[in-house]
Design an enzyme around this catalytic site. Structure first.
Site, PDB file in Angstrom:
ATOM      1  N   GLU A  63      34.974  33.969  39.346  1.00 61.07           N
ATOM      2  CA  GLU A  63      35.052  33.201  38.099  1.00 61.07           C
ATOM      3  C   GLU A  63      35.642  31.804  38.271  1.00 61.07           C
ATOM      4  OE1 GLU A  63      35.474  36.510  34.694  1.00 61.07           O
ATOM      5  OE2 GLU A  63      37.295  36.244  35.863  1.00 61.07           O
TER       6      GLU A  63
HETATM    7  C1  ACM Z   1      36.983  40.043  38.158  1.00 64.38           C
HETATM    8  O1  ACM Z   1      37.043  40.952  37.323  1.00 64.38           O
HETATM    9  N1  ACM Z   1      36.898  38.780  37.780  1.00 64.38           N
HETATM   10  C2  ACM Z   1      37.020  40.321  39.564  1.00 64.38           C
END
Ligand code: ACM
Length: 688
Positions: A323
């Site tokens: 992310e």
């Molecule tokens: C995650 O849940 N961003 C690894």
């Protein structure tokens, strides 16, 4: 962290569980082992555990093994109430339980460690054999799970077990960043992991909301990034040694280049944008990113990893990589110029560049890289491990291209799914299209306990006992898939997990007493049989929590996979299947609905006396409606009457409303009620 909406979609679309209802073969005596061993035969007869019980460790005897045996003896004594000798003899001749281990096993446990063991229980003596201490530790847990009791005392059933894991990587991630978890929480969870043969503790140590480890080279990291809540290096060494004593590897995660705000609070030099930065109290995905274009960033990371590697002997190192928000990278002219110069067409290519640099640093420090799906790139070394959180598909794709993989999609505990749901998620399902070489690259899986909604008080009840069901999926043969048999064994193992210090069963009572301000919590306990916590996504939409929110409401106390989900379904199922209309089954359901009504009144009274219980008033009102709906459905069915026009549609609409979050909980009984209402709306044979 994470995008709960996306996650929910992934869970729903990619890995809809196939609940396999295969029955247990034959009429062999039942056992309660979880995970089920690779091969197990239980025979009639018993080996009593009485005052004369003695244990011998006859071949290899090292301190780690003897500590493991000593811990097992203490648990055996507490469970059986039998006073026996604590001496660990060397001579098998007189011993009730003989342990033969060939050698210590690996100095640093790896994914290749031999965890196999055999356990034979005969009428005079039990014998545990293993090649390594870790194998013996696994066998000791099986030994403890075999113990039975009846009026004549404690005993082991006669048994012949040969066991080894299906997957070498069976992990639990604990995020200690979004909420702090002190060492004792980690240790009791390590004990619980060992009890169900999990073998990797993935320690998520840095995120936007906290930097949780002492750095002596770069003290501003923990001094400014942690609110004073971090592990000292001495504590980390202690935890790593504690884990090794239990045959558990520790893989640290330092998440980068995103999720990195806490690194920059005390010193923003390595961030893309100059800051200033403050510890983030909200949950989600934030702007801070390491600057991948500057050499001093890599010099810093080299030194940081160089310092940290002395604490973490494991061969693997988790770099996060999930992310990454593009905002800072997109607004930096220096980064735009860098991308152009290097021919990096987008931010994914830029992150791949960062990861390759990081990978070389890790290689220099003899570490193999692990990262989330987003790091997957063909230029990375093939011993890189991709941890798949976005879906099972990417796991397979990585394996086809030569990468190792571990599955976490489907093992997110904050989705507040049932044990059955997680149990059905297999890193290598029968339907897998991977060839044997690619299948061999799937190392296993990891349960993920993200930290948004957990405190030291409720973490155990989120992790356990559900993680035990996943532990079985990762250890036992794929064919072990009978859900009701899993629940039968899970109930027993769940009780035993409190022996090692967990509070998943006892903790909720203490929280309820505080919430209600009285020790008279029976109505609330009963309510918690019917309701469950909201998933992270539901919870954040219902009432957004931050790091500052007290996690002390009913929704923080309720446990996932509420007992009524299955108990009440079973009552409904028995009633609907009963074509003879046995009045007993109808009465059982009527009593249940009557109890719901009484409960609703008691809860409404309690709610009036505690501001924190305000949610409960709404829950009680809904419960009254559910009880009335159930009652009506049962009488239509029981009396063979057709409900009036519009009844079914109105009641299904009511159930839809009741299925939505009620305060910070949701009812677990809605699916079974829906079945009842739908059946009432159909045609029924008249009662005899
Ligand atoms: C995650 O849940 N961003 C690894």
């Amino acid at each position: 962290m994470r995008t709960p909406k996306l996650l929910t979609a992934v869970l729903l679309l990619n890995i809809v569980p196939t609940v396999c209802a295969q029955s247990t073969a034959g009429a062999a005596p039942q056992h309660h082992l979880l995970p089920v061993p690779a091969s197990v035969r239980i025979e009639p007869g018993r080996l009593p555990i009485d005052k004369s019980f003695t244990v011998a460790v006859t071949q290899h005897r090292d301190a780690r093994l003897l500590r493991g045996v000593a811990r097992a003896l203490l648990r055996l004594k507490a469970r059986t109430g039998v006073e026996f000798s604590h001496e660990i003899k060397k001579d098998a001749a007189a011993a009730t339980f003989t342990i033969q281990v060939s050698g210590p096993g690996e100095a640093v446990q790896s994914i290749a460690e031999n965890e196999s063991y055999s356990l034979r229980v005969a009428a005079q003596q039990a014998t545990l054999k293993a090649a390594t201490v870790v194998g013996a530790l696994r066998g000791l847990e099986t030994f403890l799970q075999l113990v039975e009791r009846d009026a004549s005392g404690a005993f082991l059933p006669l048994a012949d077990i040969a066991d080894q894991p299906r997957f070498p990587w069976r992990g639990l991630l604990i995020d200690v960043c979004r909420h702090w978890q002190p060492v004792e929480v980690i240790k009791r969870n390590l004990d619980a992991m060992a009890a169900v043969k999990l073998n990797v503790f993935h320690w998520h140590l840095s995120a936007d909301q906290g930097f949780r480890i002492e750095s002596r080279r770069f003290p501003k990291l923990h001094e400014f990034g942690s609110d004073g809540l971090y592990y000292t290096q001495e504590q980390v060494r202690d935890v790593v040694a504690y884990a090794r004593d239990r045959g558990i590897r520790v893989v640290p995660e330092f998440d980068m280049p995103g999720h990195s705000t806490s690194w920059f609070v005390g010193d923003a030099r390595y961030a893309t944008a100059p800051g200033p930065y403050a510890i983030i109290r909200e949950f989600g995905v934030f702007d801070a990113t390491f600057d991948p274009t500057r050499e001093e960033v890599y010099r810093f990371l080299d030194k940081f990893i160089g310092e940290m590697k002395s604490l973490f002997p494991d061969a693997y190192w988790h770099i996060g990589g999930d992310e990454v928000k593009s905002k800072q990278w997109d607004s930096s002219p220096a980064i735009a110029a860098f991308k152009k110069r290097r021919g990096l067409k987008d931010n994914e290519a830029l992150q791949a560049w960062f990861n390759q640099r990081l990978s070389r640093i890790l290689q220099k420090h003899n570490k193999r890289m692990v990262g989330w799906d987003e790091i997957f790139h063909s230029d990375l070394p093939k011993d890189t491990v991709v941890q798949s959180w976005r879906g099972q598909k990417s796991l397979g794709e990585g394996a086809k291209q030569g990468f190792h993989g571990i599955l976490s999609a489907g093992y997110y505990l904050d989705a507040m799914q049932t044990s059955a749901f997680h149990y059905a998620v297999d890193p290598l399902p029968a339907s897998s299209d991977l060839d044997p070489a690619a299948a061999g690259r799937i190392l296993g899986g990891e349960v993920c306990m993200w930290g948004e909604l957990i405190t030291p008080e409720n973490i155990d009840s989120r992790i356990w006992p559900r993680s035990a069901a996943i532990a079985e999926r990762l250890w036992s043969p794929r064919s072990v898939a009978d859900v009701s048999d899993m629940y039968r064994r899970l109930g027993r193992v769940s009780l035993q997990l409190e022996e090692v210090g967990l509070r998943h069963l006892s903790g909720p009572d203490a929280m309820l007493r505080r919430l209600a301000g009285t020790s008279d919590i029976e109505p609330l306990r009963e309510l918690l049989r019917l309701v469950e916590p909201l998933s992270l996504g539901q919870r954040q939409r219902a009432r957004r929590a931050t790091q500052l929110t007290p996690l002390t409401t009913l929704g923080d106390i309720a446990s996932p996979d509420a007992p009524a989900r299955r108990d009440f379904s079973a009552l409904v199922g028995a009633f609907l299947l009963d074509s003879s209309r046995d009045p007993g089954k109808r009465q059982a359901l009527s009593r249940e609905f009557q109890r719901w009504r009484e409960l609703a009144a008691e809860i409404a009274r309690l709610a009036a006396s505690s501001p924190q219980l305000q949610d409960a008033a709404g829950v009680a009102a809904t419960l009254t409606e559910l009880a009335a709906t159930g009652e009506e459905a049962v009488s239509f069915i029981g009396e063979g009457k057709t409900p009036p026009d519009g009844w079914t549609a109105a009641k299904l609409a009511l159930l839809d409303r009741a299925a939505a979050p009620q305060g910070l909980v949701r009812f677990a009984v809605i699916p079974a009620l829906r079945e009842l209402v739908t059946s009432a709306g159909g045609s029924h044979p008249a009662a005899p």
